[in-house]
Structure formats: C-alpha cells, structure tokens
Design an enzyme around this catalytic site. Structure first.
Site, short mmCIF file in Angstrom:
data_model
loop_
_atom_site.label_atom_id
_atom_site.label_comp_id
_atom_site.label_asym_id
_atom_site.label_seq_id
_atom_site.Cartn_x
_atom_site.Cartn_y
_atom_site.Cartn_z
N CYS A 257 73.67 -30.07 24.76
CA CYS A 257 74.73 -30.36 25.30
C CYS A 257 75.78 -30.78 24.02
O CYS A 257 76.83 -30.74 24.02
CB CYS A 257 74.83 -31.13 26.28
N HIS B 261 82.17 -34.23 26.85
CA HIS B 261 81.34 -33.14 27.12
C HIS B 261 81.43 -33.32 28.73
O HIS B 261 81.55 -34.26 29.48
CB HIS B 261 79.83 -33.21 26.94
N ASN C 127 78.68 -27.81 34.11
CA ASN C 127 78.45 -28.24 32.90
C ASN C 127 77.98 -27.02 32.21
O ASN C 127 77.05 -26.40 32.45
CB ASN C 127 77.13 -29.15 33.05
O1 UT7 Z 1 74.54 -32.00 29.92
C1 UT7 Z 1 73.64 -33.11 29.64
C2 UT7 Z 1 73.91 -34.36 30.23
N1 UT7 Z 1 73.54 -34.29 31.49
C3 UT7 Z 1 73.95 -35.54 32.40
O2 UT7 Z 1 74.57 -36.27 31.54
C4 UT7 Z 1 73.82 -35.58 33.72
C5 UT7 Z 1 73.37 -36.82 34.32
N2 UT7 Z 1 73.24 -37.21 35.63
C6 UT7 Z 1 73.98 -36.80 36.71
O3 UT7 Z 1 75.10 -36.13 36.33
C7 UT7 Z 1 73.60 -37.36 37.91
O4 UT7 Z 1 72.75 -38.37 37.70
C8 UT7 Z 1 73.46 -36.37 39.12
C9 UT7 Z 1 74.47 -35.74 39.32
C10 UT7 Z 1 72.38 -35.46 38.48
C11 UT7 Z 1 72.77 -36.75 40.25
O5 UT7 Z 1 73.56 -38.10 40.80
P1 UT7 Z 1 72.76 -39.12 41.00
O6 UT7 Z 1 74.18 -40.07 41.74
O7 UT7 Z 1 72.38 -40.05 39.76
O8 UT7 Z 1 71.96 -39.06 42.20
P2 UT7 Z 1 70.40 -39.46 42.21
O9 UT7 Z 1 69.85 -38.37 41.24
O10 UT7 Z 1 70.03 -40.81 42.35
O11 UT7 Z 1 70.16 -38.69 43.81
C12 UT7 Z 1 70.72 -39.38 44.88
C13 UT7 Z 1 69.95 -38.65 46.00
C14 UT7 Z 1 68.49 -38.48 46.21
O12 UT7 Z 1 67.88 -38.43 47.39
P3 UT7 Z 1 67.19 -39.91 47.86
O13 UT7 Z 1 65.89 -40.01 47.00
O14 UT7 Z 1 68.15 -40.87 47.58
O15 UT7 Z 1 67.05 -39.52 49.16
C15 UT7 Z 1 68.52 -36.95 45.69
O16 UT7 Z 1 67.20 -36.20 46.26
O17 UT7 Z 1 70.77 -37.32 46.04
C16 UT7 Z 1 69.55 -36.09 46.27
N3 UT7 Z 1 70.27 -35.02 45.84
C17 UT7 Z 1 70.87 -34.23 46.41
N4 UT7 Z 1 71.45 -34.21 47.56
C18 UT7 Z 1 72.19 -33.04 47.99
C19 UT7 Z 1 69.79 -34.49 44.50
N5 UT7 Z 1 70.43 -33.25 44.38
C20 UT7 Z 1 71.17 -33.15 45.45
C21 UT7 Z 1 72.02 -32.11 45.96
N6 UT7 Z 1 72.36 -32.12 47.33
N7 UT7 Z 1 72.12 -30.98 45.00
#
Ligand code: UT7
Length: 324
Positions: free
Chosen positions: A114, A251, A281
C-alpha cells in the site's frame, strides 16, 4: 540550479463493475452498516474476468498522457507500483510500455504494497534529480480482488481494484519550498511486522499466488501513529509548516485512520482528499486515484502544497510533500 520533479499530468481508471456493501450481506455475516461505520467504505470497483492490472494501469497512463498533452514517446521511464502483477514476470511496467506504444526508455515495477506509490514517487524523483530521466510516468495499479479470501469478512469487504498515473517532468527550481514539484520524501519499513499484513502464498514458497491475511486492529493502531510521524518528518525535510498544507492525500484504507492521522497533524478534514467511500482500499493505486479525483473535483489546484502518506504490508510506510 536545482532540478525538481514537477507534476505535468494525472489520470485514473476504475473497472466498470461497482459492488455496493449490501452485496456482501448475501454471502457473509456482515452488514452495510458495519462496513460503513468501521471503514467508511460504501462501494468498490472490481476488475472483470480477464481484466488485468496492466490493462487498468495502461488506461490510467493514457488518461495521464492526455492530461499532460504528451505522447508516449515523450516519456523516458515508467515506474509501476503494484503487488498484484499480471504475471510473475515480465513487469507490469513493460506491459504498460507496450500497451501505450512506448518503444524506448525503461520500465520496471516497485513492490511496497500500500506504500508502493510513495516508494515509486521517491524512485522517480531520484531518477529525475540525478539526470537519469527527464519525464517519468509513475503508475499505481492493483487488482486486489484476485487475492481476497471471499470467506474472510474481516478483509474481503475492504479492498477494491483500480489504477492511477502521474507524469513527472524535470524542471529547474530555486531549491526552496516555493518550488513546484517534489519537495521531500520520507521512507520507512520494519520487516518485524511481517505477520500483520501478508499474502499466504508466492512463487518461492507455495507456488501459488495466495490470499491476503490481515490483523486489522493491530495494524490500525500502528497506522495512525506511523502515518502522522512520517508526514511530520517529510514536512520538516521540506521546510513546510502544517498551516501551509493545502491538501493531505492519504492512502485510502479506512476513514477512521484518515481522520485520526489528520487530527494528529492538526488539520481539519476539509483539507483531506477522501475517496475511500467509493474506491475502498486499492493499495498502491489509492493515492494516485485520490489525487486524480481530487483534481477532477477542483480540490487540488496548481501551486497547492500536497502531503501524500501511506502504510501497508512489510510494514512499509512513507510520505511525500509536493507543490502541484
Ligand atoms: O492498506 C493497508 C493498511 N490497512 C489498514 O490500515 C487497515 C487497518 N485496519 C482497519 O481498517 C480496521 O481494523 C478494520 C476495518 C479492518 C476492522 O475494524 P476494527 O474496528 O479494528 O474491528 P475489529 O477487527 O476489532 O473487529 C471488531 C468486530 C469483531 O467481532 P468481535 O470479535 O468483537 O465479536 C470482528 O469479528 O467486528 C467483527 N467483524 C465484522 N463484523 C461484521 C470483522 N469484520 C466484520 C465484517 N462484518 N465485515
């Protein structure tokens, strides 16, 4: 006399197929609401079957040539940032070279995921200021839809396909921050973060192209801190203060990362070019896509100070300060 790499033209291409968040509700335990609130993404473009990274990149390159009122034969080099090449080799750069009818000069690819477009801009800047090349086309082109695990809701809803291209040309400057062109670059990587974002396949390991794996939450925390820090360093190198910034072109991974970084830099969101809602992304394509859309919207004007910053797999991250 100081040679600067000055922007002469920009263009982009997005594949025709648009996929809205609700589409994923049919096959995954997810919702439009979750995707929107956690990432800011509303839709993304996916390449058609048979539509490759070089095809997207060549269309963006043609658009940039048109914008610059140049012919392919005017270019000395093409540098492509991509992690999703058509083939293991030859480079996407040489494929784009052929497609646009450029038969001299040189072309190659840069792979920094990225952050790839920042690394490619840095390389183009070095080619220009060292006198190796006068006009360089820098392309970011990706088909991340090809490396998605469609059963992994935590990654497959986040990425999209597309390409953007920028033409840089050597011009004389004064050597100060009033000059047009690239004013500073800051590059960083730290391979100890390998497992935070990687693809679980490759030529010399599995012999397959693999699928993307990401520890999203851990990466999120690294991203805001490292992006603000690299942008600050690049601004210091360019001798530009934060109140002189016209546009941040980040980005486009997540609106919350974009907002968090802007806040750390002390900048309001009306100075940030945001396209994540429409593109998702697109990895190395996201910054040139955002720059091109920012120009189309009338946001980025000639003479504006722009700060571009990105982070991705490696981890690799960096920033470029330029006066358009
Ligand atoms: O391009 C390279 C750079 N990339 C990045 O910088 C990406 C960085 N990360 C992010 O953008 C975010 O961390 C995400 C969008 C990937 C995730 O958001 P988050 O607020 O960090 O969520 P999380 O990973 O802590 O997940 C929260 C909850 C989890 O459930 P539990 O364990 O709390 O029950 C996940 O299983 O959300 C759940 N979850 C979803 N729920 C519905 C994860 N993906 C999904 C989904 N739909 N698509």
């Amino acid at each position: 006399m100081n040679i600067r790499a000055v922007v002469r033209g920009i263009g982009h291409y997005l594949p025709e197929r648009i996929v809205e968040n609700v589409e994923f509700e049919k096959t995954l335990d997810t919702s439009d609401e979750w995707i929107r609130t956690r990432s800011g993404i509303e839709r993304r473009h996916f390449a058609a079957e048979g539509e490759t990274t070089s095809m997207l990149g060549a269309k963006a390159a043609q658009a940039a040539l048109l914008d610059a009122k140049m012919q392919a034969s005017d270019l000395d080099a093409i540098i492509v940032a991509t992690s999703t090449p058509d083939l293991t080799f030859p480079s996407v750069g040489t494929m784009i070279q052929k497609e646009i009818g450029m038969t001299s000069g040189f072309a190659f690819d840069v792979q920094a995921v990225c952050a790839g477009f920042i690394y490619a801009l840095s390389n183009a800047n070095a080619q220009i200021i060292s006198g190796q090349a006068k006009r360089v086309m820098v392309v970011g082109a990706e088909t991340f839809s090809r490396i998605m695990d469609w059963e992994d809701r935590s990654t497959c809803v986040l990425f999209g396909d597309g390409a953007g291209a920028l033409i840089l040309e050597a011009q004389e400057g004064e050597g100060n921050s009033e000059d047009r062109g690239i004013l500073s670059v800051d590059l960083n990587s730290d391979g100890s973060y390998r497992d935070m974002l990687y693809v679980n396949g490759g030529v010399s390991s599995t012999g397959t192209s693999g699928k993307l794996q990401m520890q999203g939450n851990a990466l999120f925390r690294q991203a805001v801190q490292k992006l603000a820090s690299t942008a600050q360093t690049a601004l210091e190198k360019a001798n530009i203060s934060s109140d002189e910034i016209d546009w941040v072109v980040p980005h486009q991974a997540n609106i919350r990362i974009i907002e968090g970084t802007a806040k750390k830099l002390g900048l309001p969101m009306d100075k940030v070019v945001v396209t994540v809602q429409d593109h998702g992304n697109t990895s190395a394509a996201s910054i040139p896509l955002a720059m091109s859309v920012g120009r189309e919207r009338g946001q980025i004007k000639d003479g504006d100070i722009c700060v571009a910053e990105a982070i991705g797999g490696g981890l690799a991250w960096g920033a470029v300060v330029l006066r358009w």
